[in-house]
Design a protein around this motif. Structure first.
Motif, PDB file in Angstrom:
ATOM      1  N   LYS A 205       0.814  -1.214   0.000  1.00 25.40           N
ATOM      2  CA  LYS A 205       0.000   0.000   0.000  1.00 25.40           C
ATOM      3  C   LYS A 205       0.853   1.273   0.000  1.00 25.40           C
ATOM      4  CE  LYS A 205      -3.435   2.530   2.754  1.00 25.40           C
ATOM      5  NZ  LYS A 205      -4.213   2.979   1.588  1.00 25.40           N
ATOM      6  N   PHE A 206       1.887   1.282   0.838  1.00 29.22           N
ATOM      7  CA  PHE A 206       2.644   2.522   1.027  1.00 29.22           C
ATOM      8  C   PHE A 206       3.897   2.635   0.148  1.00 29.22           C
ATOM      9  CE2 PHE A 206       0.399   2.005   5.132  1.00 29.22           C
ATOM     10  CZ  PHE A 206      -0.340   3.183   5.104  1.00 29.22           C
ATOM     11  N   LEU A 207       4.457   1.515  -0.278  1.00 29.20           N
ATOM     12  CA  LEU A 207       5.709   1.570  -1.034  1.00 29.20           C
ATOM     13  C   LEU A 207       5.626   0.952  -2.428  1.00 29.20           C
ATOM     14  CD1 LEU A 207       8.258   0.564   1.787  1.00 29.20           C
ATOM     15  CD2 LEU A 207       7.560   2.861   1.092  1.00 29.20           C
ATOM     16  N   GLY A 208       4.757  -0.028  -2.603  1.00 25.03           N
ATOM     17  CA  GLY A 208       4.727  -0.775  -3.846  1.00 25.03           C
ATOM     18  C   GLY A 208       4.276   0.031  -5.050  1.00 25.03           C
ATOM     19  N   PHE A 209       5.023  -0.064  -6.135  1.00 18.41           N
ATOM     20  CA  PHE A 209       4.699   0.568  -7.424  1.00 18.41           C
ATOM     21  C   PHE A 209       4.572   2.086  -7.340  1.00 18.41           C
ATOM     22  CE2 PHE A 209       2.797  -3.730  -8.309  1.00 18.41           C
ATOM     23  CZ  PHE A 209       3.693  -4.085  -9.306  1.00 18.41           C
ATOM     24  N   SER A 210       5.007   2.687  -6.246  1.00 18.02           N
ATOM     25  CA  SER A 210       4.888   4.140  -6.096  1.00 18.02           C
ATOM     26  C   SER A 210       6.161   4.817  -6.570  1.00 18.02           C
ATOM     27  CB  SER A 210       4.632   4.508  -4.635  1.00 18.02           C
ATOM     28  OG  SER A 210       4.728   5.910  -4.456  1.00 18.02           O
ATOM     29  N   PRO A 211       6.078   5.739  -7.545  1.00 19.68           N
ATOM     30  CA  PRO A 211       7.296   6.432  -7.986  1.00 19.68           C
ATOM     31  C   PRO A 211       7.817   7.399  -6.931  1.00 19.68           C
ATOM     32  CG  PRO A 211       5.362   7.371  -9.049  1.00 19.68           C
ATOM     33  CD  PRO A 211       4.884   6.146  -8.320  1.00 19.68           C
ATOM     34  N   ARG A 212       6.945   7.789  -6.005  1.00 18.50           N
ATOM     35  CA  ARG A 212       7.382   8.712  -4.956  1.00 18.50           C
ATOM     36  C   ARG A 212       8.256   8.027  -3.912  1.00 18.50           C
ATOM     37  NH1 ARG A 212       1.587  10.911  -3.247  1.00 18.50           N
ATOM     38  NH2 ARG A 212       1.226   8.668  -3.519  1.00 18.50           N
ATOM     39  N   SER A 213       7.974   6.757  -3.642  1.00 21.85           N
ATOM     40  CA  SER A 213       8.704   6.052  -2.580  1.00 21.85           C
ATOM     41  C   SER A 213      10.211   6.005  -2.812  1.00 21.85           C
ATOM     42  CB  SER A 213       8.148   4.639  -2.417  1.00 21.85           C
ATOM     43  OG  SER A 213       6.803   4.674  -2.008  1.00 21.85           O
ATOM     44  N   PRO A 214      10.667   5.583  -4.001  1.00 20.20           N
ATOM     45  CA  PRO A 214      12.120   5.570  -4.215  1.00 20.20           C
ATOM     46  C   PRO A 214      12.732   6.967  -4.207  1.00 20.20           C
ATOM     47  CG  PRO A 214      10.966   4.968  -6.233  1.00 20.20           C
ATOM     48  CD  PRO A 214       9.960   4.956  -5.129  1.00 20.20           C
ATOM     49  N   LEU A 215      11.990   7.966  -4.670  1.00 24.35           N
ATOM     50  CA  LEU A 215      12.508   9.331  -4.660  1.00 24.35           C
ATOM     51  C   LEU A 215      12.672   9.838  -3.236  1.00 24.35           C
ATOM     52  CD1 LEU A 215      10.468  10.925  -7.601  1.00 24.35           C
ATOM     53  CD2 LEU A 215      12.881  10.261  -7.598  1.00 24.35           C
ATOM     54  N   VAL A 216      11.667   9.592  -2.407  1.00 21.61           N
ATOM     55  CA  VAL A 216      11.771   9.981  -0.999  1.00 21.61           C
ATOM     56  C   VAL A 216      12.884   9.212  -0.317  1.00 21.61           C
ATOM     57  CG1 VAL A 216      10.575   9.952   1.230  1.00 21.61           C
ATOM     58  CG2 VAL A 216       9.351  10.679  -0.821  1.00 21.61           C
ATOM     59  N   ASN A 217      13.018   7.942  -0.653  1.00 18.27           N
ATOM     60  CA  ASN A 217      14.066   7.122  -0.060  1.00 18.27           C
ATOM     61  C   ASN A 217      15.454   7.693  -0.331  1.00 18.27           C
ATOM     62  OD1 ASN A 217      15.036   4.775   1.295  1.00 18.27           O
ATOM     63  ND2 ASN A 217      15.454   3.800  -0.669  1.00 18.27           N
ATOM     64  N   MET A 218      15.646   8.245  -1.511  1.00 15.60           N
ATOM     65  CA  MET A 218      16.948   8.793  -1.881  1.00 15.60           C
ATOM     66  C   MET A 218      17.295  10.075  -1.133  1.00 15.60           C
ATOM     67  SD  MET A 218      16.823   8.007  -5.981  1.00 15.60           S
ATOM     68  CE  MET A 218      18.407   8.735  -6.358  1.00 15.60           C
ATOM     69  N   THR A 219      16.308  10.718  -0.518  1.00 13.50           N
ATOM     70  CA  THR A 219      16.611  11.938   0.237  1.00 13.50           C
ATOM     71  C   THR A 219      17.484  11.653   1.455  1.00 13.50           C
ATOM     72  OG1 THR A 219      14.588  11.803   1.604  1.00 13.50           O
ATOM     73  CG2 THR A 219      14.441  13.014  -0.492  1.00 13.50           C
ATOM     74  N   ALA A 220      17.572  10.380   1.858  1.00 15.25           N
ATOM     75  CA  ALA A 220      18.462  10.031   2.978  1.00 15.25           C
ATOM     76  C   ALA A 220      19.908  10.397   2.676  1.00 15.25           C
ATOM     77  CB  ALA A 220      18.357   8.541   3.286  1.00 15.25           C
ATOM     78  N   MET A 221      20.246  10.501   1.377  1.00 18.25           N
ATOM     79  CA  MET A 221      21.611  10.834   0.993  1.00 18.25           C
ATOM     80  C   MET A 221      21.961  12.292   1.274  1.00 18.25           C
ATOM     81  SD  MET A 221      22.978   8.049   0.097  1.00 18.25           S
ATOM     82  CE  MET A 221      24.506   8.587  -0.677  1.00 18.25           C
ATOM     83  N   VAL A 222      20.947  13.117   1.549  1.00 20.23           N
ATOM     84  CA  VAL A 222      21.226  14.513   1.903  1.00 20.23           C
ATOM     85  C   VAL A 222      20.728  14.851   3.307  1.00 20.23           C
ATOM     86  CG1 VAL A 222      21.239  15.335  -0.478  1.00 20.23           C
ATOM     87  CG2 VAL A 222      19.092  15.309   0.784  1.00 20.23           C
ATOM     88  N   THR A 223      20.117  13.890   3.986  1.00 17.56           N
ATOM     89  CA  THR A 223      19.655  14.144   5.348  1.00 17.56           C
ATOM     90  C   THR A 223      20.509  13.402   6.359  1.00 17.56           C
ATOM     91  OG1 THR A 223      17.983  12.388   5.093  1.00 17.56           O
ATOM     92  CG2 THR A 223      17.284  14.655   4.665  1.00 17.56           C
ATOM     93  N   SER A 224      20.437  12.070   6.354  1.00 23.11           N
ATOM     94  CA  SER A 224      21.158  11.297   7.367  1.00 23.11           C
ATOM     95  C   SER A 224      22.576  10.893   6.964  1.00 23.11           C
ATOM     96  CB  SER A 224      20.356  10.040   7.727  1.00 23.11           C
ATOM     97  OG  SER A 224      20.117   9.241   6.587  1.00 23.11           O
ATOM     98  N   ALA A 225      22.802  10.620   5.681  1.00 19.10           N
ATOM     99  CA  ALA A 225      24.117  10.116   5.261  1.00 19.10           C
ATOM    100  C   ALA A 225      25.269  11.094   5.521  1.00 19.10           C
ATOM    101  CB  ALA A 225      24.085   9.702   3.795  1.00 19.10           C
ATOM    102  N   PRO A 226      25.144  12.379   5.161  1.00 16.53           N
ATOM    103  CA  PRO A 226      26.279  13.284   5.410  1.00 16.53           C
ATOM    104  C   PRO A 226      26.663  13.371   6.881  1.00 16.53           C
ATOM    105  CG  PRO A 226      24.736  14.279   3.870  1.00 16.53           C
ATOM    106  CD  PRO A 226      24.056  13.068   4.411  1.00 16.53           C
ATOM    107  N   ALA A 227      25.666  13.460   7.753  1.00 18.84           N
ATOM    108  CA  ALA A 227      25.961  13.564   9.186  1.00 18.84           C
ATOM    109  C   ALA A 227      26.629  12.304   9.707  1.00 18.84           C
ATOM    110  CB  ALA A 227      24.663  13.835   9.957  1.00 18.84           C
ATOM    111  N   ALA A 228      26.133  11.133   9.274  1.00 22.70           N
ATOM    112  CA  ALA A 228      26.697   9.876   9.742  1.00 22.70           C
ATOM    113  C   ALA A 228      28.137   9.699   9.264  1.00 22.70           C
ATOM    114  CB  ALA A 228      25.837   8.709   9.270  1.00 22.70           C
ATOM    115  N   VAL A 229      28.387  10.008   8.005  1.00 19.23           N
ATOM    116  CA  VAL A 229      29.747   9.866   7.464  1.00 19.23           C
ATOM    117  C   VAL A 229      30.695  10.860   8.140  1.00 19.23           C
ATOM    118  CG1 VAL A 229      31.174  10.081   5.386  1.00 19.23           C
ATOM    119  CG2 VAL A 229      28.944   8.946   5.262  1.00 19.23           C
TER     120      VAL A 229
END
Length: 222
Positions: A26-50
């Motif tokens: 329901k929330f992730l399957g076949f949704s083009p928004r889900s992978p796009l939102v998922n990729m935002t982790a590369m500018v939110t959590s990833a820089p701080a963690a690295v």
């Protein structure tokens, strides 16, 4: 903890698996928004963690950001099988791949949760529904691993460590930084109150599948 992770799935586990798979669809399957939102982790959590866990605060955030961008390009090539990477990058990405560090863990958990809980047709539908999300999740993790490895190795060099030992330690540091950036999924990462066979634990197992990232993010901020 050990008992929870070693016990075999029972009937209630299968019902929980069905609930998790339906919610995932329901929330992730076949949704083009889900992978796009998922990729935002590369500018939110990833820089701080690295910056914090790979660079130990000794590498500038600007450098971390550039390394993440470079790693994103390199890991995309690796995923595509282009094979035109420098030898060290190719070797370290193959090592991460061998260890399963770049596995799309949320996708894997969603698909593994329904094994034995639903039929083959639903299984096939879910694999197709989660394909794009899984690709972006793998790219997130692989890119962060590579950037964290490079940042950690540079930092260890600056601290006077030799190349062989720096490379070895950088692999472990990168793994830790990536888990802190993107969270770990599966039974092993459930909080204590969501482990076991009680009614509360069963509800927690169904709900916490999507609480892992938020919990991990709050812990990282702390």
């Amino acid at each position: 903890y050990i008992e929870e992770n070693l016990r075999n799935a029972d009937t209630v586990d299968r019902y929980v698996a069905v609930a998790k798979s339906v919610a995932t669809f329901k929330f992730l399957g076949f949704s083009p928004r889900s992978p796009l939102v998922n990729m935002t982790a590369m500018v939110t959590s990833a820089p701080a963690a690295v910056h914090e866990y790979a660079g130990a605060g000794k590498i500038t955030m600007g450098r971390v950001t550039r390394e993440l961008a470079r790693a994103g390009r390199d890991f995309a090539k690796f995923m595509a099988g282009k094979g035109n990477l420098d030898p060290e990058t190719q070797m370290i990405l193959e090592e991460f791949k061998r260890r399963g560090e770049d596995d799309p863990q949320l996708t894997r958990d969603a698909l593994a949760a329904m094994q034995g809980g639903v039929g083959k047709t639903w299984d096939s539908i879910m694999r197709k529904a989660m394909w794009m999300f899984g690709i972006t999740e793998q790219w997130n993790r692989g890119s962060t691993l590579l950037a964290a490895y490079r940042v950690a190795k540079e930092r260890l060099f600056k601290d006077g460590m030799g190349e062989a030992e720096a490379s070895k330690q950088a692999v472990e540091i990168a793994t830790d930084a990536t888990l802190r950036a993107h969270a770990g999924y599966g039974k092993a990462n459930l909080p204590e109150w969501a482990q076991g066979t009680s009614a509360t634990a069963r509800v927690g197992q169904a709900m916490y599948m999507y609480g892992n990232f938020g919990h991990n993010y709050v812990q990282m901020l702390y």
